[in-house]
Every structure is written in structure tokens, then in C-alpha cells.
Design an enzyme around this catalytic site. Structure first.
Site, short mmCIF file in Angstrom:
data_model
loop_
_atom_site.label_atom_id
_atom_site.label_comp_id
_atom_site.label_asym_id
_atom_site.label_seq_id
_atom_site.Cartn_x
_atom_site.Cartn_y
_atom_site.Cartn_z
N THR A 43 8.03 -8.15 -7.92
CA THR A 43 8.85 -9.33 -8.21
C THR A 43 9.82 -9.62 -7.06
O THR A 43 10.29 -10.75 -6.92
CB THR A 43 9.68 -9.11 -9.49
OG1 THR A 43 10.25 -7.81 -9.42
CG2 THR A 43 8.84 -9.23 -10.73
N ASP A 44 10.09 -8.60 -6.22
CA ASP A 44 11.16 -8.79 -5.21
C ASP A 44 10.80 -9.89 -4.21
O ASP A 44 11.63 -10.73 -3.87
CB ASP A 44 11.57 -7.48 -4.53
CG ASP A 44 10.48 -6.73 -3.80
OD1 ASP A 44 9.29 -7.14 -3.91
OD2 ASP A 44 10.80 -5.73 -3.11
N SER A 50 9.33 6.44 1.23
CA SER A 50 9.68 7.30 2.36
C SER A 50 9.95 6.44 3.60
O SER A 50 10.80 6.78 4.42
CB SER A 50 8.57 8.32 2.63
OG SER A 50 7.36 7.66 2.88
N TYR A 99 -1.40 -5.42 -0.58
CA TYR A 99 -0.03 -5.90 -0.85
C TYR A 99 0.14 -7.30 -0.27
O TYR A 99 0.61 -8.22 -0.93
CB TYR A 99 0.96 -4.93 -0.21
CG TYR A 99 2.40 -5.21 -0.49
CD1 TYR A 99 3.04 -4.61 -1.57
CD2 TYR A 99 3.14 -6.09 0.30
CE1 TYR A 99 4.38 -4.86 -1.84
CE2 TYR A 99 4.47 -6.35 0.04
CZ TYR A 99 5.08 -5.73 -1.03
OH TYR A 99 6.40 -5.98 -1.30
N GLY A 130 3.36 8.23 1.46
CA GLY A 130 2.22 7.53 0.87
C GLY A 130 2.16 7.66 -0.64
O GLY A 130 1.12 7.44 -1.25
N ASP A 158 13.25 -1.74 -1.66
CA ASP A 158 13.29 -0.34 -1.24
C ASP A 158 14.45 -0.08 -0.29
O ASP A 158 15.20 0.88 -0.43
CB ASP A 158 11.98 0.05 -0.55
CG ASP A 158 10.78 -0.21 -1.42
OD1 ASP A 158 10.97 -0.47 -2.63
OD2 ASP A 158 9.64 -0.15 -0.92
N SER A 214 9.76 14.88 14.65
CA SER A 214 9.81 15.12 13.21
C SER A 214 9.49 16.57 12.90
O SER A 214 8.57 17.14 13.51
CB SER A 214 8.80 14.20 12.52
OG SER A 214 8.55 14.67 11.23
N GLU A 260 10.06 -3.70 9.05
CA GLU A 260 8.78 -3.43 8.39
C GLU A 260 7.83 -4.62 8.60
O GLU A 260 6.64 -4.44 8.86
CB GLU A 260 9.03 -3.18 6.91
CG GLU A 260 7.86 -2.61 6.20
CD GLU A 260 8.12 -1.22 5.61
OE1 GLU A 260 7.14 -0.63 5.18
OE2 GLU A 260 9.26 -0.75 5.57
N GLU A 277 8.19 -4.84 -10.91
CA GLU A 277 7.29 -4.48 -9.81
C GLU A 277 6.63 -5.74 -9.26
O GLU A 277 6.14 -6.58 -10.03
CB GLU A 277 6.24 -3.51 -10.35
CG GLU A 277 5.88 -2.41 -9.42
CD GLU A 277 7.04 -1.47 -9.09
OE1 GLU A 277 7.70 -1.69 -8.05
OE2 GLU A 277 7.26 -0.54 -9.86
C1 GLA Z 1 6.67 -1.82 -2.21
C2 GLA Z 1 7.51 -2.81 -1.41
C3 GLA Z 1 8.64 -3.40 -2.28
C4 GLA Z 1 8.10 -3.92 -3.62
C5 GLA Z 1 7.17 -2.90 -4.27
C6 GLA Z 1 6.48 -3.46 -5.47
O1 GLA Z 1 7.42 -0.70 -2.54
O2 GLA Z 1 8.08 -2.20 -0.29
O3 GLA Z 1 9.32 -4.39 -1.57
O4 GLA Z 1 7.47 -5.16 -3.42
O5 GLA Z 1 6.17 -2.43 -3.38
O6 GLA Z 1 7.39 -3.77 -6.46
#
Ligand code: GLA
Length: 411
Positions: A37-38, A131, A225, A126, A176, A69, A164, A35
């Protein structure tokens, strides 16, 4: 998504746009481990899940996207939002994910067609189950097919990530979108986010993936984030004084970090320590899955949760409570918070015969402890692992006539 919902989607589309649509589906995800780490060029281990976003689509003769939607009616501007492929701009609405992906596809030199699009999803919004990425991948796939274009799945994922960043403002990593595009049923994917090379790993047999949703929406997620992302970058810049060759936290070994950590402010030390140790945990989890050492998973996922709680500070009281209750519930093998954090869900591997009892124990305990009355609605979902984005077959009376799309692995 069940067949009733899919036919409701087809019917609503016909009523709204007067055409027969094709349907495109993209899964949400859980992340087993790895988590935050990407975006540090590290390792992740997501699984695409059987909760998904489905988009009904048909081509238009102009260059407009008409989007609606089934899940929420528009607050203004009627039931359909419109954007133009010739002048794509953020509108601060859910449709930005679609307009953004379209813009990023065109930026890659693909000429798209206008389209009518109707969205339905059974991924709670959320809740940290991606999603948004599912919406990006389903709409990207729909727009490609509508325009008669093809694109590599990972390239589509990169376009979604860029959308995004540019249209929504969350500086997310690639996890994701990658897994929503490339997921494989029955498998977790260990992804190297630097090279984008992936290894498929068999999930333990006889265990269910049980997602427990705290009901706390991760509203802080986007702003905090981006703060975490900056803190990691700051760590890299400070460590580079001693380790000039590092590009990212991925390149810092634990012994090097221990040697130089005192040169970092305390908060930055903890952020870096999370990322460096989390990468190691992903690699150890990969070994455990390769060798079928399920019991090791428990230890590794628990350590990941603690690190996210104490060092990275992206957990919250409700997530900690969910994890704690799960560890004492029947059939539990391994679990932790999953996704960006600040609310959202936990992921758990639970013995299949006991997953019903597990859900009952966790939800009862949670409602008792939160009072069950402060507007927090906890839920649990027993999900299957799923494959990545695909076109769904038309509801044809002669299935053998359904067009086969190359490279598709929809299940
Ligand atoms: C969100 C981001 C991902 C990743 C996670 C945390 O989902 O979209 O890219 O950084 O948080 O691991």
C-alpha cells in the site's frame, strides 16, 4: 545484536583499518498490516525489531568509502570495496546501498567525508525483514555523524528510498526506510504514506512478536514488485476516466471501485481491490489497537493474507503453509505473511507464555510437510520491538562521559 558480536565487530575493524570506530545501528522491521500500500500513497503499520544492522565507522581524509562486511567475504577485489563520493556509481554489489545513500545525501547539498565502514547484521538477508533498509539507514547515519552533519530522520529515510530506486532498481515505497529510521520500542507505527504523518500505537501487552522464516528467499521480489507497481498505476489511469480527480489508489473508495471495476482487465481489478481493501484493513487495525480489541486483529490479519494470496498474488505455498500452521498452533493471536512476499517470513502475535510451544509446533509441522530436506531451512525468531537508527555508546569505563547525541532514542 549481542555484545560479543559488537566487540568482534570493533576488533575486526581495528585489525582491518587500524582505527577505533564508532558504531551505528539500524533495525529491521516486520509489517503488521498494510502490504503493498505504501507506493499507492496508502497506510502501513510496521514495527522496528530487535534484529539490526550495525556499522562500525571512522572518518578518512579523502573522499573515498572503504566498505567491508563481517557477514560475507568479497568474491573479488579483496576484502574491502571502494567507491568515491566524487563519482558514485552502482557496482551491482551490496555496497550499492551505502554508495547510493551517500550519493542521495550529497544530492541534498550535504558535504560528506570519506569513511571506513565495516558492516555486521543479524537480519537474515532476502527474508523480507528489510535488511537493505537497515543497511541504508545505518550507513546514512554513520556517514552523517562522520561528517559532523545532521538530518531529520524522515529525510534520511527518503534518501534511502531514492538510493534504492536509483542504485538498486527496486521501486520500493517508503515504509521500510521510514520505520528503520523512526521506529519506537513497544509500538507499531501507523504511517500515512502520502503525508508521512504517523500515529504510534501500543502493541498488545503479554504477546510476543514471532517471525517464522519459510527459508524461501524472495528472489522474484524485485522484478515482480516492479510489475505490481506498474499494474496499480495502470489501474489508476483506467479509473481516472471515471474519477478524474484521483491521483493514486488511495483516493478510490470501495463503492467507486465496485461501480467501475468492470472497465478494468481482470488482473488489474484484483490488484486494485487488494490495495483498496488493504487500506481499509489498516485503518480498522488502528482502531482495534487504539481500543485494545485484540481479537479483531486476528480477523484483519487473516483477511490481509488472503487478499495478498488471491488478489495481489505475492504469497507462495510455503508462506500459506506457515500461516495455516500458525493459526492452529498454541498461543496464536494473529498472523500473516509480512513484507514484499514471494517467500520470506510471516509475522505472528503469540501469547508470551506459549511462544516456545508455538515455535515448536509451527517448525515441526513445516518440516514434516516440506520434507525438511529440499534445502529449505525454516527458522523462527522471537523479537522485541525496537527504536530507530542511532549511534551506540562507546564502550567507555565511565558511562557518564559518553557523548549524548540530540534526538537519539536508542534502546
Ligand atoms: C517491500 C518494499 C516496501 C513495501 C513492501 C510491501 O518491503 O520495500 O516499500 O512496498 O515491500 O508492502
Amino acid at each position: 545484536m549481542n555484545s560479543e558480536r559488537l566487540s568482534a565487530l570493533r576488533q575486526s575493524f581495528a585489525r582491518l583499518f587500524g582505527q577505533t570506530p564508532r558504531l551505528f545501528r539500524a533495525p529491521g522491521r516486520v509489517n503488521l498490516i498494510g502490504e503493498h500500500t505504501d507506493y499507492n500513497d496508502g497506510f502501513v503499520m510496521p514495527v522496528a525489531i530487535s534484529r539490526s544492522t550495525v556499522i562500525a565507522a571512522s572518518p578518512r581524509d579523502d573522499r573515498q568509502l572503504h566498505m567491508s562486511s563481517l557477514d560475507f567475504r568479497e568474491a573479488s577485489g579483496g576484502n574491502v570495496r571502494v567507491s568515491s563520493l566524487d563519482d558514485p556509481r552502482p557496482a551491482r554489489a551490496w555496497t550499492d546501498y551505502i554508495t547510493g545513500v551517500a550519493a542521495m545525501l550529497e544530492r541534498r547539498g550535504l558535504r560528506l567525508r570519506g569513511a571506513n565502514l565495516l558492516v555486521a547484521s543479524d537480519i537474515p538477508a532476502g527474508a523480507g525483514l528489510s535488511s537493505s533498509a537497515a543497511l541504508e539507514m545505518a550507513s546514512g547515519w554513520a556517514l552523517l555523524h562522520t561528517a559532523g552533519q545532521e538530518m531529520d530522520r524522515t529525510e534520511l529515510a527518503l534518501a534511502g528510498q531514492e538510493a534504492e530506486h536509483a542504485f538498486v532498481g527496486t521501486l520500493c515505497g517508503i515504509m521500510d526506510q521510514y520505520i528503520s529510521a523512526n521506529g519506537r520500542a513497544g509500538q507499531a507505527t501507523c504511517l500515512d504514506c502520502r503525508s508521512l504523518s504517523a500515529e504510534q500505537l501500543q502493541l498488545p501487552e503479554g504477546f510476543d512478536i514471532v517471525i517464522c522464516n519459510t527459508g524461501v528467499k524472495h528472489e522474484l521480489a524485485s522484478s515482480e514488485y516492479n510489475v505490481r507497481r506498474r499494474e496499480c498505476q495502470q489501474g489508476v489511469e483506467l479509473l481516472r476516466r471515471f474519477l478524474p480527480r484521483i491521483q493514486n489508489l488511495r483516493d478510490v473508495s470501495l463503492p467507486d471501485f465496485e461501480r467501475y471495476r468492470d472497465a478494468l482487465p481482470e488482473v488489474i481489478q484484483r490488484r486494485c481491490r487488494h490495495v483498496i481493501t488493504e487500506n481499509q484493513r489498516v485503518l480498522r487495525t488502528r482502531e482495534a489497537l487504539r481500543e485494545g480489541h485484540w481479537n479483531k486483529l486476528s480477523e484483519l490479519l487473516a483477511a490481509s493474507h488472503q487478499s495478498l494470496r488471491m488478489d495481489y498474488e505475492v504469497s507462495c505455498a510455503e508462506l500459506d503453509l506457515m500461516v495455516d500452521l500458525a493459526q492452529r498452533a498454541p498461543g496464536f493471536l494473529a498472523g500473516r505473511m509480512t513484507g514484499g512476499g514471494f517467500g520470506g517470513c510471516t509475522v505472528n502475535l503469540v501469547e508470551r507464555q506459549r511462544s516456545e510451544a508455538f515455535v515448536k509446533a509451527v517448525l515441526t509441522g513445516y518440516n514434516r510437510r516440506t520434507g525438511g530436506n529440499c534445502g529449505i531451512q525454516a527458522e523462527a525468531y522471537v523479537v522485541a520491538s525496537a527504536s530507530g537508527v542511532c549511534a551506540l555508546p562507546d564502550p567507555s569505563p565511565q558511562p557518564e562521559l559518553v557523548e549524548q547525541i540530540p534526538g537519539e532514542h536508542c534502546q
